[in-house]
Design a protein around this motif. Structure first.
Motif, PDB file in Angstrom:
ATOM      1  N   MET A   1      -2.954 -18.585  10.119  1.00 26.76           N
ATOM      2  CA  MET A   1      -3.037 -16.961  10.076  1.00 26.76           C
ATOM      3  C   MET A   1      -4.011 -16.304  10.515  1.00 26.76           C
ATOM      4  O   MET A   1      -5.000 -15.097  11.115  1.00 26.76           O
ATOM      5  CB  MET A   1      -4.014 -16.410   8.420  1.00 26.76           C
ATOM      6  CG  MET A   1      -3.176 -14.833   7.722  1.00 26.76           C
ATOM      7  SD  MET A   1      -3.323 -14.133   6.579  1.00 26.76           S
ATOM      8  CE  MET A   1      -2.814 -15.167   5.708  1.00 26.76           C
ATOM      9  N   GLY A   2      -3.546 -15.841  11.711  1.00 26.34           N
ATOM     10  CA  GLY A   2      -4.511 -15.234  13.446  1.00 26.34           C
ATOM     11  C   GLY A   2      -4.421 -13.163  12.574  1.00 26.34           C
ATOM     12  O   GLY A   2      -3.422 -13.325  12.062  1.00 26.34           O
ATOM     13  N   THR A   3      -5.155 -13.039  13.144  1.00 22.60           N
ATOM     14  CA  THR A   3      -5.041 -11.293  13.379  1.00 22.60           C
ATOM     15  C   THR A   3      -4.752 -10.978  13.767  1.00 22.60           C
ATOM     16  O   THR A   3      -4.216  -9.582  13.016  1.00 22.60           O
ATOM     17  CB  THR A   3      -6.690 -11.489  13.896  1.00 22.60           C
ATOM     18  OG1 THR A   3      -6.871 -11.490  15.379  1.00 22.60           O
ATOM     19  CG2 THR A   3      -8.259 -12.249  12.890  1.00 22.60           C
ATOM     20  N   SER A   4      -3.727 -11.343  14.199  1.00 21.20           N
ATOM     21  CA  SER A   4      -2.091 -10.716  14.922  1.00 21.20           C
ATOM     22  C   SER A   4      -1.575 -10.277  14.200  1.00 21.20           C
ATOM     23  O   SER A   4      -0.329  -9.304  14.483  1.00 21.20           O
ATOM     24  CB  SER A   4      -2.386 -11.047  16.469  1.00 21.20           C
ATOM     25  OG  SER A   4      -1.709 -12.215  16.591  1.00 21.20           O
ATOM     26  N   GLN A   5      -1.380 -10.887  13.225  1.00 23.63           N
ATOM     27  CA  GLN A   5      -0.006 -10.779  12.474  1.00 23.63           C
ATOM     28  C   GLN A   5       0.320  -9.529  11.695  1.00 23.63           C
ATOM     29  O   GLN A   5      -0.796  -8.712  10.934  1.00 23.63           O
ATOM     30  CB  GLN A   5      -0.424 -11.850  10.927  1.00 23.63           C
ATOM     31  CG  GLN A   5       0.953 -12.381  10.357  1.00 23.63           C
ATOM     32  CD  GLN A   5       1.081 -13.322   8.915  1.00 23.63           C
ATOM     33  OE1 GLN A   5       0.291 -14.088   9.236  1.00 23.63           O
ATOM     34  NE2 GLN A   5       1.354 -13.324   8.431  1.00 23.63           N
ATOM     35  N   ARG A   6       1.541  -9.075  11.572  1.00 24.14           N
ATOM     36  CA  ARG A   6       2.069  -8.446  10.795  1.00 24.14           C
ATOM     37  C   ARG A   6       2.540  -8.220   9.539  1.00 24.14           C
ATOM     38  O   ARG A   6       2.954  -9.534   9.422  1.00 24.14           O
ATOM     39  CB  ARG A   6       3.166  -7.747  11.679  1.00 24.14           C
ATOM     40  CG  ARG A   6       2.771  -6.933  13.182  1.00 24.14           C
ATOM     41  CD  ARG A   6       1.301  -6.065  13.021  1.00 24.14           C
ATOM     42  NE  ARG A   6       1.373  -4.852  14.134  1.00 24.14           N
ATOM     43  CZ  ARG A   6       1.006  -4.407  14.411  1.00 24.14           C
ATOM     44  NH1 ARG A   6      -0.317  -3.705  13.325  1.00 24.14           N
ATOM     45  NH2 ARG A   6       0.907  -3.311  14.902  1.00 24.14           N
ATOM     46  N   PHE A   7       2.402  -7.486   8.812  1.00 23.27           N
ATOM     47  CA  PHE A   7       2.496  -7.617   7.280  1.00 23.27           C
ATOM     48  C   PHE A   7       3.976  -6.962   7.153  1.00 23.27           C
ATOM     49  O   PHE A   7       3.863  -5.205   7.336  1.00 23.27           O
ATOM     50  CB  PHE A   7       1.218  -7.121   6.945  1.00 23.27           C
ATOM     51  CG  PHE A   7       0.553  -8.931   6.298  1.00 23.27           C
ATOM     52  CD1 PHE A   7       0.299  -9.237   5.090  1.00 23.27           C
ATOM     53  CD2 PHE A   7      -0.273  -8.566   7.772  1.00 23.27           C
ATOM     54  CE1 PHE A   7      -0.385 -10.406   5.450  1.00 23.27           C
ATOM     55  CE2 PHE A   7      -1.046  -9.470   7.773  1.00 23.27           C
ATOM     56  CZ  PHE A   7      -0.838 -10.598   7.354  1.00 23.27           C
ATOM     57  N   GLY A   8       4.466  -6.447   5.807  1.00 21.98           N
ATOM     58  CA  GLY A   8       5.116  -5.612   5.415  1.00 21.98           C
ATOM     59  C   GLY A   8       4.753  -4.590   4.824  1.00 21.98           C
ATOM     60  O   GLY A   8       3.953  -4.640   4.699  1.00 21.98           O
ATOM     61  N   THR A   9       6.029  -3.277   4.759  1.00 22.30           N
ATOM     62  CA  THR A   9       5.167  -2.365   3.769  1.00 22.30           C
ATOM     63  C   THR A   9       4.572  -2.950   2.740  1.00 22.30           C
ATOM     64  O   THR A   9       3.421  -2.555   2.094  1.00 22.30           O
ATOM     65  CB  THR A   9       6.146  -1.593   3.836  1.00 22.30           C
ATOM     66  OG1 THR A   9       6.282  -1.020   5.109  1.00 22.30           O
ATOM     67  CG2 THR A   9       5.907  -0.001   2.476  1.00 22.30           C
ATOM     68  N   THR A  10       5.442  -3.928   1.877  1.00 20.13           N
ATOM     69  CA  THR A  10       5.086  -4.366  -0.159  1.00 20.13           C
ATOM     70  C   THR A  10       3.891  -4.542   0.027  1.00 20.13           C
ATOM     71  O   THR A  10       2.552  -4.569  -0.362  1.00 20.13           O
ATOM     72  CB  THR A  10       5.817  -4.690  -0.043  1.00 20.13           C
ATOM     73  OG1 THR A  10       7.691  -4.132  -0.593  1.00 20.13           O
ATOM     74  CG2 THR A  10       5.372  -5.565  -1.697  1.00 20.13           C
ATOM     75  N   ALA A  11       3.772  -5.698   1.099  1.00 23.61           N
ATOM     76  CA  ALA A  11       2.422  -6.401   1.690  1.00 23.61           C
ATOM     77  C   ALA A  11       1.228  -5.246   1.661  1.00 23.61           C
ATOM     78  O   ALA A  11      -0.233  -5.841   0.945  1.00 23.61           O
ATOM     79  CB  ALA A  11       2.454  -7.703   2.803  1.00 23.61           C
ATOM     80  N   VAL A  12       1.402  -4.423   3.263  1.00 24.28           N
ATOM     81  CA  VAL A  12       0.090  -3.404   2.714  1.00 24.28           C
ATOM     82  C   VAL A  12       0.189  -2.476   1.029  1.00 24.28           C
ATOM     83  O   VAL A  12      -0.753  -2.292   1.173  1.00 24.28           O
ATOM     84  CB  VAL A  12       0.654  -2.731   3.798  1.00 24.28           C
ATOM     85  CG1 VAL A  12      -0.587  -1.733   4.664  1.00 24.28           C
ATOM     86  CG2 VAL A  12       0.401  -3.324   5.211  1.00 24.28           C
ATOM     87  N   GLU A  13       0.721  -2.890   0.560  1.00 23.23           N
ATOM     88  CA  GLU A  13       0.332  -1.294  -0.419  1.00 23.23           C
ATOM     89  C   GLU A  13      -0.186  -2.396  -1.063  1.00 23.23           C
ATOM     90  O   GLU A  13      -1.005  -2.227  -2.141  1.00 23.23           O
ATOM     91  CB  GLU A  13       2.217  -0.518  -0.863  1.00 23.23           C
ATOM     92  CG  GLU A  13       2.557   0.172   0.012  1.00 23.23           C
ATOM     93  CD  GLU A  13       3.894   0.399  -0.973  1.00 23.23           C
ATOM     94  OE1 GLU A  13       4.509  -0.027  -1.340  1.00 23.23           O
ATOM     95  OE2 GLU A  13       4.521   1.854   0.335  1.00 23.23           O
ATOM     96  N   GLN A  14       0.618  -3.573  -1.818  1.00 25.99           N
ATOM     97  CA  GLN A  14       0.193  -4.402  -2.487  1.00 25.99           C
ATOM     98  C   GLN A  14      -1.796  -5.129  -1.669  1.00 25.99           C
ATOM     99  O   GLN A  14      -3.009  -4.729  -3.022  1.00 25.99           O
ATOM    100  CB  GLN A  14       0.446  -6.087  -2.596  1.00 25.99           C
ATOM    101  CG  GLN A  14       2.008  -5.476  -2.865  1.00 25.99           C
ATOM    102  CD  GLN A  14       1.990  -7.522  -3.267  1.00 25.99           C
ATOM    103  OE1 GLN A  14       1.888  -8.170  -2.684  1.00 25.99           O
ATOM    104  NE2 GLN A  14       3.124  -7.202  -4.596  1.00 25.99           N
ATOM    105  N   ALA A  15      -2.025  -5.073  -0.530  1.00 22.99           N
ATOM    106  CA  ALA A  15      -3.514  -5.416   0.152  1.00 22.99           C
ATOM    107  C   ALA A  15      -4.195  -4.009  -0.331  1.00 22.99           C
ATOM    108  O   ALA A  15      -4.949  -4.394  -0.409  1.00 22.99           O
ATOM    109  CB  ALA A  15      -2.933  -5.531   1.047  1.00 22.99           C
ATOM    110  N   GLU A  16      -3.765  -2.501  -0.175  1.00 25.71           N
ATOM    111  CA  GLU A  16      -4.344  -2.076  -0.679  1.00 25.71           C
ATOM    112  C   GLU A  16      -5.061  -1.741  -2.083  1.00 25.71           C
ATOM    113  O   GLU A  16      -5.996  -1.650  -2.340  1.00 25.71           O
ATOM    114  CB  GLU A  16      -3.929  -0.615  -0.178  1.00 25.71           C
ATOM    115  CG  GLU A  16      -4.558   0.678  -0.394  1.00 25.71           C
ATOM    116  CD  GLU A  16      -3.514   2.273   0.130  1.00 25.71           C
ATOM    117  OE1 GLU A  16      -3.859   3.182   0.251  1.00 25.71           O
ATOM    118  OE2 GLU A  16      -2.250   2.121  -0.741  1.00 25.71           O
ATOM    119  N   ALA A  17      -4.085  -2.042  -2.967  1.00 28.64           N
ATOM    120  CA  ALA A  17      -4.506  -2.239  -4.314  1.00 28.64           C
ATOM    121  C   ALA A  17      -5.279  -3.456  -5.115  1.00 28.64           C
ATOM    122  O   ALA A  17      -6.904  -3.137  -5.568  1.00 28.64           O
ATOM    123  CB  ALA A  17      -3.297  -2.328  -4.833  1.00 28.64           C
ATOM    124  N   VAL A  18      -5.153  -4.418  -4.112  1.00 26.15           N
ATOM    125  CA  VAL A  18      -6.521  -5.488  -4.544  1.00 26.15           C
ATOM    126  C   VAL A  18      -7.781  -5.005  -3.431  1.00 26.15           C
ATOM    127  O   VAL A  18      -8.520  -5.250  -5.031  1.00 26.15           O
ATOM    128  CB  VAL A  18      -5.949  -6.554  -3.574  1.00 26.15           C
ATOM    129  CG1 VAL A  18      -6.960  -7.607  -3.300  1.00 26.15           C
ATOM    130  CG2 VAL A  18      -4.819  -7.182  -4.096  1.00 26.15           C
TER     131      VAL A  18
END
Length: 663
Positions: A1-18
């Motif tokens: 997984m590269g540092t430039s990879q973009r994430f969907g809104t759902t994934a970002v919200e889940q990452a914030e929760a984590v």
């Protein structure tokens, strides 16, 4: 997984929760992985920064839901966040140096005005101290496996995704970390440390009520902050004073100098504000290190000399040569440093200053600021032995040292002559030694002079130790670890001072190899006799030893040798920047081809105290039970692979320059 990879809104919200849910564990992972050289305050801020910046960017797609294996499974939000935290922490520790080199500036820690932060006593900071000598990937693997409970294969996957080199080796080293064992082979062990204390620490860190993100906060120096505010209004005047000090002697002026740090530095450059310890502070403190040294020397009241030393340190004229031990900052002091010495020595005026975890030596011609020079050395976690002496200067083949105030007796010893007694060394009332011989850096080595010092009975009874001059500001502490006391996995022997009969005999044939070490970065050197074995064809009993040079920064270089009953030792293996033969490398296997007095060749091998069996494959096929192996070998040195089995059932490979390791 590269540092430039973009994430969907759902994934970002889940990452914030984590991140919110796992925040203490993620902070613990970052704090322990980050290098200790940053200091606890900066390390705390960098750990929180690494976790908070682990939130991925939004974009079109990317991981969004937990895999079938749950939050720790490949591709899950928690794993991605961990990888991002690890990548940031390892980059700061130097593991991804190539990536940092592409940046126009290195990442700086966050700034907190008016507060100093650090972890409370014990807990996360104790875990960081336990792993201080290990590499960053090993520290990270220790947290993930030993504290967070992840399987070894998951830890390897995380480290590989974060860009760590040799993640499998890092995990093996983390598994082998002896929690609660005594200190590094180069230092005197703490008799109160033990496995039970280490296990108690692990239980405390695993406790769900333990919050690694809790920190203690105290204000910075309030008076100093007030002085800083006032200094802003008087900046021009302060800089003019400093400029006047630097220009006091026309011969020393250099038009191209590095700029001062501004009015904040100006407050630290006033000789009247230098910190001075009371003369008897060393005898009434539990911290016996450089902070207990009083100010000594005949020129401690010479404000002009002290001002030139401070001004040269701050301005760093380009004509002034500067030497520094690896990892030692050379920036100007942020607060008034501590004065250790100011006086004349062999035609030179010398000033020694202590600033936090570094000592600075300024020297100039005795009659004025000509032929100036600066030298910096690390002093972090120094003690009775490693803070016992500083080199004032060298003249030809001799040098003078300033000894700690707790040194009651001083002498010199030739390490190459085990049977010769120490010769007394004269010391002045100020603690300055008479000129004494120093080792030659090149040419024939028929002698190796060293200092043998004895501590005052006011702090420790009957304690003598040996220091060697390798050309740096701080001499190197020499120790010796004897052979195991019996068969089987007996308790580990601890390093002891290199003053006994066995220690002197072990050091005599090895002393001249000290010239191969980079003296500026070495803190201590220990000879560990880890095994002995009977040589075939009546060759007698040989000793296997590992000489470890431990650096101030943590890693060390090792040399494994086979010492026969007569004749010079035989080099077996070398490794650099390794944990082998130290606190985190207590399991060792080594082998060598050896020719007997009868002219026959043999493959020899030996292991440390927990080795219960050795197997040779390749050009020699043999197996033995126990800690040594002897097998006939061909006259030509074809490749042989040696593996050993530990009492725990784990495997170990022979040290071969790659440091060896577990299977």
């Amino acid at each position: 997984m590269g540092t430039s990879q973009r994430f969907g809104t759902t994934a970002v919200e889940q990452a914030e929760a984590v991140i919110i849910e796992q925040y203490p564990r993620l902070v613990r992972l970052a704090y322990v992985t980050l290098p200790g050289t940053s200091g606890r305050h900066a390390r705390v801020l960098l750990a929180h920064r690494a976790v908070q910046r682990a939130l991925p960017h939004t974009g079109g797609g990317g991981p969004g839901v937990d895999g079938p294996g749950g939050p720790d499974s490949p591709g899950a939000p928690l794993e991605d966040v961990r990888v991002r935290v690890l990548r940031a922490s390892l980059a700061r520790a130097g593991r991804t140096r190539a990536a940092l080199a592409r940046l126009s500036w290195p990442p700086a820690p966050p700034f907190v005005w008016g507060l100093r932060l650090w972890p409370p006593a014990g807990g996360i900071d104790e875990a960081a101290r336990l792993l201080a000598g290990a590499s960053a990937p090993v520290r990270a693997a220790f947290v993930l496996h030993r504290l967070d409970g992840l399987p070894e294969e998951s830890v390897v996957r995380l480290l590989r995704a974060a860009g760590a080199a040799d993640p499998a080796d890092a995990v093996r080293e983390a598994v082998a970390v002896p929690v609660g064992d005594p200190g590094d082979a180069g230092d005197t062990a703490d008799p109160d440390a033990g496995p039970r204390a280490g296990e108690a620490l692990l239980r405390a860190l695993r406790n769900p009520e333990f919050d690694a993100s809790v920190v203690s906060a105290r204000p910075t120096d309030l008076l100093r902050r007030r002085r800083r505010a006032r200094a802003v209004w008087a900046a021009t005047a302060a800089l003019a004073v400093v400029g006047g000090v630097l220009a006091a002697h026309t011969a020393s002026r250099v038009p191209d100098t590095r700029p001062l740090a501004g009015p904040v530095a100006a407050g630290a450059l006033d000789p009247a504000r230098l910190v001075r310890a009371p003369a008897e502070a060393w005898a009434d403190t539990a911290r016996v290190d450089f902070t207990a040294w009083p100010a000594r020397g005949g020129r401690t009241a010479d404000r002009a000399l002290l001002a030139r030393a401070l001004g040269t340190w701050a301005a760093r004229p380009r004509e002034v040569p500067v030497t520094a031990a690896p990892g030692t900052p050379t920036d100007p002091p942020a607060r008034p440093p501590r004065l250790l010495y100011a006086g004349d020595s062999d035609g030179r005026a010398v000033v020694l200053l202590l600033d936090a975890d570094r000592v600075v030596r300024y020297a100039e011609a005795a009659e004025g600021p000509r032929a100036r020079e600066l030298a910096f050395a690390r002093t972090d976690e120094s003690g009775v032995t490693t803070a016992a002496a500083l080199r004032l200067g060298r003249t030809g083949t001799t040098a003078r040292y300033l000894l700690a105030p707790w040194i009651a007796k001083a002498g010199t010893r030739d390490l190459t002559r085990a049977g010769d007694p120490a010769k007394p060394l004269d010391v002045s009332a100020d603690g300055v030694t008479a000129p004494t011989a120093v080792p030659r850096a090149a040419g024939a080595c028929d002698t190796w002079p060293a200092l043998e010092l004895t501590s005052s009975a006011r702090i420790v009874e009957k304690h003598a130790f040996v220091l060697a001059d390798l050309g740096a500001l701080t001499p190197v502490h020499l120790t010796y670890t004897p052979l195991p006391t019996g068969p089987g996995a007996v308790p580990a022997r601890q390093p002891r001072e290199a003053t006994g009969t066995a220690a002197r005999a072990a050091w005599a044939p090895v002393a001249c190899r000290l010239r191969e070490l980079p003296g500026a970065g070495v803190r201590a050197v220990n000879i560990w006799d880890f095994a002995d074995s009977e040589l075939p064809d009546g060759g007698g009993r040989a000793v296997w030893s590992c000489t470890r040079a431990s650096g101030w920064a943590g890693p060390g270089d090792v040399l494994v040798q086979l010492r026969p009953p007569s004749g010079p030792p035989q080099d077996v293996a070398r490794a650099r920047a390794t944990a082998a033969c130290g606190r985190f490398g207590q399991h060792l296997l080594a082998g060598a081809r050896w020719r007997s007095p009868a002219g026959r060749w043999y493959q020899l091998a030996a292991g440390s105290r927990e080795v219960t069996g050795i197997t040779a494959t390749g050009a020699v096929r043999a197996e033995s039970k126990g800690r040594s192996l002897v097998a006939p070998a061909g006259a030509r040195g074809a490749a042989v692979r040696l593996t050993g089995r530990l009492a725990s059932g784990a495997g170990i490979t022979a040290l071969d320059g790659a440091a060896g390791g577990r299977d």
